[in-house]
Design an enzyme around this catalytic site. Sequence first.
Site, PDB file in Angstrom:
ATOM      1  N   HIS A  16      53.924  33.496  43.149  1.00  0.00           N
ATOM      2  CA  HIS A  16      54.895  33.159  42.109  1.00  0.00           C
ATOM      3  C   HIS A  16      56.184  32.624  42.729  1.00  0.00           C
ATOM      4  CE1 HIS A  16      52.962  35.143  38.510  1.00  0.00           C
ATOM      5  NE2 HIS A  16      52.200  35.559  39.502  1.00  0.00           N
ATOM      6  N   ASP A 116      60.027  32.969  35.472  1.00  0.00           N
ATOM      7  CA  ASP A 116      58.600  33.180  35.703  1.00  0.00           C
ATOM      8  C   ASP A 116      57.924  33.589  34.397  1.00  0.00           C
ATOM      9  OD1 ASP A 116      56.439  33.837  37.975  1.00  0.00           O
ATOM     10  OD2 ASP A 116      56.333  35.411  36.463  1.00  0.00           O
ATOM     11  N   SER A 277      46.395  36.968  48.892  1.00  0.00           N
ATOM     12  CA  SER A 277      47.276  37.991  49.459  1.00  0.00           C
ATOM     13  C   SER A 277      46.902  39.393  49.015  1.00  0.00           C
ATOM     14  CB  SER A 277      48.725  37.698  49.062  1.00  0.00           C
ATOM     15  OG  SER A 277      48.860  37.685  47.647  1.00  0.00           O
TER      16      SER A 277
END
Length: 476
Positions: A16, A116, A277
Site C-alpha cells: 500500500h 488509502d 511479504s
Amino acid sequence: MATPTVVLLPVWGAGHLMSMLDAGKRLLARSDGALSLTVFVMQAPTEDNRTEVTGHIRREEASGLAIRFHHLPAVESPTDVEGIEEFISRFVQLHADHVKAAISALTCPVAAFVVDLFCTTMLDVSRELAVRSYVYFTAGAATYALFLRLPALHEEVNVEFDEMEGMVDVPGLPPVPPSSLPLPVMDKKNPNYTWFVYHGRRFMDFDGVIINTAAELEDSVLAAIADGRCTRGIPAPTVYPIGPVLSLSPPAEQPHESVRWLDAQPPASVVLLCFGSGGFFTAAQAHEVAHGLERSGHRFLWVLRGPPAAGTRQPSDANLGELLPEGFLERTKEKGLVWPTKAPQKEILAHAAVGGFVTHCGWNSILESLWFGVPMVPWPLYAEQHLNAFTLVAYMGAAVAMKVDRKRNNFVEASELERAVKALMDGDSDDGRKARGTATELKAVCRKAVEKGGSSYSALGRLFEDIRNQAERPNM
C-alpha cells in the site's frame, strides 16, 4: 503564494505504502512544479512494520523530490479486533484528530487529500476542512467493483455467500463463484465484513478514485462502474486508472545471488514461486510443494518463507532443514534453487530465464508479472487474492488455474501443483499456450498505457487538471 500540496495518507503495508508513494511521484512529475507532496505517516503498529516503513521513507527523502513526510502522533492500537481489516480500519480512525490538526497546520494550500482504500473514515476530516478528497485503490478495478456492489449484495443475499445458490453478480466480470470472493466477506457476522460494506458505501462520497490498473486490462469492469451498474444506477465518483504503478529501478551493479543463478539457466525455462511479504508455508505444505516441483521436472526458483516468529506478523527466514523433505535439495540441485529469505521479485520476473510464476495473486505481483509478460499460476492466500485469481484466469486469461482448497487454509496437493506447473511450462499444453500468449499481449498493453498518449498517461493528466483546478480556486 506557496506551492499547493497534495496530502497522501497511506497505510503502512509495503504493498500500500510504496504503491501510493509511486503514484504520488508520477503526479508530482506530471505537475512540472505546480504541486508538491506531503505524506502523513502513521506510526506502524508493530516493530517489524516500523522498521520497514522507516527504510522506505529514508530512501524517498534522499531522492531530492518535493516530498515532505509528516509523522503523526502515535495512537494506542485497538485490541478487541477479529481480523486485519477491522484492525486497520479502526486504527486509522483513531488518527482523525491528528490528521485534521496536521492539515490545518500546513503553511501551503492543500489541493487534494488522497487516502488509502482502508482510510475512508478520513472523508469526514476532508469535508470539515473543505478539501477535495480522493481514494487511492491499491487493488484492481474488479475488487473496487465488488466493494461498490457489496452494500446492495448485502441486502440481496440473505445467507452467507458460500451458502447461496448460483454465482455472484459483479457487473463487468463473468459470474463469480462465491468461493472466489475475498476472505473478509465470507462471514457476514465478522466485523471485517461490516467494514468492507462500510468502505464500499463511503467510496461513493469521494471526489474521485485513483486505481492502480490500466483501462485496457479491465475495460468492461471500468465501463460497468462508470455506467452505475455496480451502484444501482447511481453515478459513482470519477475513476482515474493510472497503472500499472510500479517502482522499477535500474539493475543492481552487483546482481542478487538468485539473479546470478538465473543467468546460467536457459530462456523461459524457470518457474518462479514467490508469495509476497505475508506468504509463508508450514512443513506439511512445503513438502507438497517440494514433491510437486520435483515430479514436474521443470527448473524452479522457490522463495520459501517460514511462519512468523513469536510476537511478529511478518514471515521468518525459512529453516530449510525443518521445512523441506530429506534429500530434496540434493536431488534438485541441478534444476532448482530454494531461497529462504526475501528476494528481488521484479528483477527475477524481468530475467529472460523466467517462463512462469506461481503467485499469491497480490495485485502488485500480478501487475509486475504482466509488465514483464510472465504467465502465472494463481495460489491465493488472503485478502482479495481469491478474486484476483479468478479475474486472472476467467477474465484476463493470463494464467493456468490451480485447485486451492480454501477449507484447508488454501492447501494445494503436490499432484495439483505438478499438473499446473507442467501445463504452464510445457510447450504442448493448450492452457499454457493461451496463458503465455495473453501475458505477452498484456505486457505490450501495460507499457503502452503509461507512455505519452496512452490511456493511463491520459488519466493521470485528467487527475492533475482536476486537482490543479481545485488549487486555483480563490478560496484556496
